[in-house]
Each structure stands twice: as structure tokens, then as C-alpha cells.
Write a protein that holds these residues in place. Sequence first.
Motif, PDB file in Angstrom:
ATOM      1  N   ASP A  34      -3.245  -7.923   2.541  1.00  0.00           N
ATOM      2  CA  ASP A  34      -4.035  -6.776   2.071  1.00  0.00           C
ATOM      3  C   ASP A  34      -5.153  -7.190   1.106  1.00  0.00           C
ATOM      4  OD1 ASP A  34      -2.383  -5.254   3.595  1.00  0.00           O
ATOM      5  OD2 ASP A  34      -1.296  -4.311   1.948  1.00  0.00           O
ATOM      6  N   GLU A  91       4.555   6.975   6.549  1.00  0.00           N
ATOM      7  CA  GLU A  91       5.257   5.785   6.070  1.00  0.00           C
ATOM      8  C   GLU A  91       5.703   4.874   7.207  1.00  0.00           C
ATOM      9  OE1 GLU A  91       8.341   6.653   3.176  1.00  0.00           O
ATOM     10  OE2 GLU A  91       7.059   8.189   2.300  1.00  0.00           O
ATOM     11  N   TYR A 114      -4.883  -8.730  -1.944  1.00  0.00           N
ATOM     12  CA  TYR A 114      -4.608  -8.710  -3.386  1.00  0.00           C
ATOM     13  C   TYR A 114      -4.926 -10.067  -4.028  1.00  0.00           C
ATOM     14  CZ  TYR A 114      -2.174  -4.207  -3.331  1.00  0.00           C
ATOM     15  OH  TYR A 114      -1.859  -2.881  -3.229  1.00  0.00           O
ATOM     16  N   ALA A 149       2.141   1.826  -3.600  1.00  0.00           N
ATOM     17  CA  ALA A 149       1.098   2.439  -4.426  1.00  0.00           C
ATOM     18  C   ALA A 149       0.986   3.934  -4.108  1.00  0.00           C
ATOM     19  CB  ALA A 149      -0.231   1.719  -4.175  1.00  0.00           C
ATOM     20  N   ARG A 150       1.057   4.265  -2.804  1.00  0.00           N
ATOM     21  CA  ARG A 150       0.915   5.671  -2.389  1.00  0.00           C
ATOM     22  C   ARG A 150       2.104   6.516  -2.883  1.00  0.00           C
ATOM     23  NH1 ARG A 150       2.638   8.447   1.626  1.00  0.00           N
ATOM     24  NH2 ARG A 150       3.566   6.653   2.663  1.00  0.00           N
ATOM     25  N   HIS A 188       0.843  -1.212   0.000  1.00  0.00           N
ATOM     26  CA  HIS A 188       0.000   0.000   0.000  1.00  0.00           C
ATOM     27  C   HIS A 188       0.872   1.254   0.000  1.00  0.00           C
ATOM     28  CE1 HIS A 188       0.464  -1.359   4.212  1.00  0.00           C
ATOM     29  NE2 HIS A 188       0.683  -0.092   4.447  1.00  0.00           N
ATOM     30  N   ASN A 189       2.065   1.161   0.640  1.00  0.00           N
ATOM     31  CA  ASN A 189       2.976   2.309   0.633  1.00  0.00           C
ATOM     32  C   ASN A 189       3.576   2.529  -0.750  1.00  0.00           C
ATOM     33  OD1 ASN A 189       2.849   3.487   3.146  1.00  0.00           O
ATOM     34  ND2 ASN A 189       4.274   2.022   4.051  1.00  0.00           N
TER      35      ASN A 189
END
Lengths: 135, 368
Positions: free
Chosen positions: B171, B228, B173, A112-113, A109-110
Motif C-alpha cells: 500500500d 470488508e 506505507y 484505518a477505515r 486500509h481496513n
Amino acid sequence: MAKILVVEDDRDLNKAYCIILRHEGHEVITAFDGKEALAKVDEFEPDLILLDLLMPIMGGLEFLQSWSTADRKNVKVLIFTNMENSPEISEAYKLGASRCIIKSWTAPHNLARVVTETLKSGNGSPKAKRVKTPA
Amino acid sequence: MTDHSKLKPGQQKNIRESREADALFNSMGDGAITTDEFGRITRINKPALKMLGFSRTELIGQPFLKNVVAETLDGKVMGVIDRPITQAFLTGKPVLGKMLYRTKRGDLLPVDINVSPLMFDNKPVGAIEVFRDISLELEIDRMKSEFISLASHQLRTPLSAIKTYTHMLSDGYMGELNELQKSSLETIINASNRMNELISTLLNITRIESGTISVNLKTVDIDELLKEILPELTIMADGKAIRLNVKVHANGSIKIKTDSLIVKEVITNLISNAIKYTPDNGQVSLDIKPRTNDLLIEVKDTGWGIPENARDKVFTKFFRGSNIVKKETSGTGLGLYLVKGLLDALGGKIWFKSDEKKGTIFYISLPR
């Protein structure tokens, strides 16, 4: 959505990045070393290149050195490496990279961000020039 | 040949002692040089002459500091006042160090030196310097660093694949998972994070110690940086039911010119340390305060604290508090040593307050 060229020699990671980025709706093609990337970059005209540094045949730094700045237009280069705090990262910035992230610290997800943020940021490469491509 | 048979017994004894001292001086494996109070070379042994490439006649009676040029290990020519032999003579105390000597041929020879003042009636009348060639040691150090760097990088590639695919499964996917499957994947993620941390620490310490750490200053948005690193730290805190409070004391975003990878490494290290050394159900907080000339970062915990008698060793390699070694066995004692090294490279500072009953607050100042 953007056009992304993934340049990564590890086949498992290359495949993973494709799945993640395609899942976000991007159009993705792959290369497994710098030489293959050079052969594909002009025809594909990516908006962003996800670039590994340490690769066989031609590494990421050599790719950036060989890739003509006149051909770069407004393409962003996102370095994706495991060589944190290394002189190679400084060199990549000098050669026009927009941003650098560490693979083993970056969850999907990071990734993609960060790709979205980098695409939205201003001119990626300080050396980048907008050049009209011949029809 | 001199006939010593006509000398008085006391004079004969002096000559014998002087010859013994000469023999001792010349039989040493290390280089040795003595100087008088004016810094002129009075004695020099064969190993010293061999290492420096001069003949005895070229150096005896000559000013040592002028005839044998020294440089620091990073290649700066040392001034007269900085030379260990001057320091030993001026302070009357022994001086140790590592530096480079320029040989007669012009090569640079790395040496480890030990200088002691020669005292007479409590006054320094000269100095003796003993030195040895450390080229091989430095070469081995360089090779060791290179090996660790390569090994760390090679270890990380398969680890990146393990972590990426585990995250992708977790997640969703590859489709929906049940709770048991999700929590099992979380265990794999936590274990791979721990291994990643270890590799990262080894790699960074090698870079710091070999002077090859690279600092890339760019404008960094602190909010983005926190986005992050906080998700994984929150998972770590949740595992011990620790509340992780984060407060940025600013209106709007804070942007500073710094190296984001180093800052992430520093904050992650301090928060994960705070979580590790705080009992379950405790609290850890991160406060970020912009000031005129710097950015102040505070990491506070309600943990076991640092024993008072160990506070001067906190930033040394392999330090682990005597009060936590039995409570928390997974630490390496490298985290704070690394944090200090990274901040030194960045021009930042770190200090702390600790109370064994209340916990610890680490303060970091980052230049703006």
C-alpha cells in the motif's frame, strides 16, 4: 484526528498499527499489556483503545474488568484479536467493547477505515458515562 | 445343589444353553441389560453394575427407565418415550446413541449405547442394551479441540505480522514500489490468505464440533460488511479472469441483526469456493435480497457443478466432488461443512441447485 491507545503484546504488530494510525494523522501511544494500558489510559485520555485480548501479565478482558466504567467517559474500545467466534469476544462486548475485528483478516486500509467508523459511531460502550474530570 | 441327572435330555440341553447364555452375558467387557415387555430389568451383567454403581438385587425386576435416569449429552433429562430402549421396543429396530447415565452416587457417566429389540414371533418381547463408558474418548476429544484452538491461535500471530507488513509495503506505507515488486507482494498476500483460511477453518470447525462457537448478534450494515470482504475476493477472481458481479437488491442500506464475523466467513467461503471451482474467464455473482422474514443471499457460478450422485454429501466433512479433485487440488473438503455448521449456529439455512454443465447456485437464508 483522534487520540488512540494501542494495546498489543506482539511488538511487530504493535509497531505496524502505530505506523498505520499515525499515517492517518492520529496521535498514538502504545502499551504491551493490560496493566501498562491501565497505567497510561487516564493520563492520555484516548478517544479509542485498540485492544488485543490474549496478552501476558494482563489480557484485554481483565483490562476491561479493571478499568473503572466511571473513568471511561466516551472512549471507544475496538477489540483486535485472532480468536474469532470465541466466547472471549462475547465477554468483551459485555464489558463494553464497541466492535471486534480479526487481525489476520484485516488489511491496513481496513484497519484505518474501521477505526474511523468506530470513532464516528455513537456511544461506544453501553456502560460508558460522560463524567466531568476534575480540573 | 440341583440334581440335573434326572431331567430329560431336552431339559438338560435347555439348562446348558441357558447357562452358556449367562456366561456369555457376564463375560462381555461392555455393560449389558435386558428388559421384558414391561421394561423391567431381567438380566444385568457385572460391568453394567460396576459402571452404574448399583447391586444386582437393587435392579433385577425393577423398571429400568425409572431406576436408571438418563440425560442427553447437553444435560437434559430424557423422557421415557425418548429413551433408546423404548424406541427400540416400539419400532422393533436397533437404536444407537450417546447419552449420560446418572449413577447411584449421582455422577453422570457418558455412554455409547446400542439397543436391540428382543423379538419373539415377530413381536418385541423386550430389549437388550449394550453400553460402554466413553469418558476417556470425550476427554481426548476435548483435549484435541483445545490443542487445535491453541495451535491455530499461535500460528495466526506471526501470520498476522506477515500479512500486515506485506500489505503495508504494497500500500506504499514504506515508499513507492515498481510493478514487479507489487506483484511479488501480491503473491505473498495470496499465499498468506490461503494459510489464514486453513487456520480459520480448523479453528471454526473445532469450535462448532466442541459446541463452543460464540454468536454475537449486533446490527450489521450489509454494505459495510461487503466493503470488508470484497477487495480480497476481487483480487482472487482477477487471478482467474473471473468476473465477480455483486448486486444488493434494495433501496438504501440493509441492516440486520446478526453476527458479522460469521456472515463474513460464510460469504467469503462460498465466493472463494465458487471462484476456485469455476474455469478461467467464467462468472461468479453475489445477489443479496431482503425479504420479509429473512435475508436471501445467492452465490452463483458458471463452474464445473456438483455431480448428481454426490449432492446429498455436499455438506459432509471432507467432501470433494469427483469431477473437481483432479482439476483443483488445493481444496480440503471442509469449506461447505464449515459453512453449514456456522449457519446452524446462527439459525440460518443453506441449500443449492447445481448443473454439471452450467454451474451451481448456493442459497442462504439469514434470519432478520
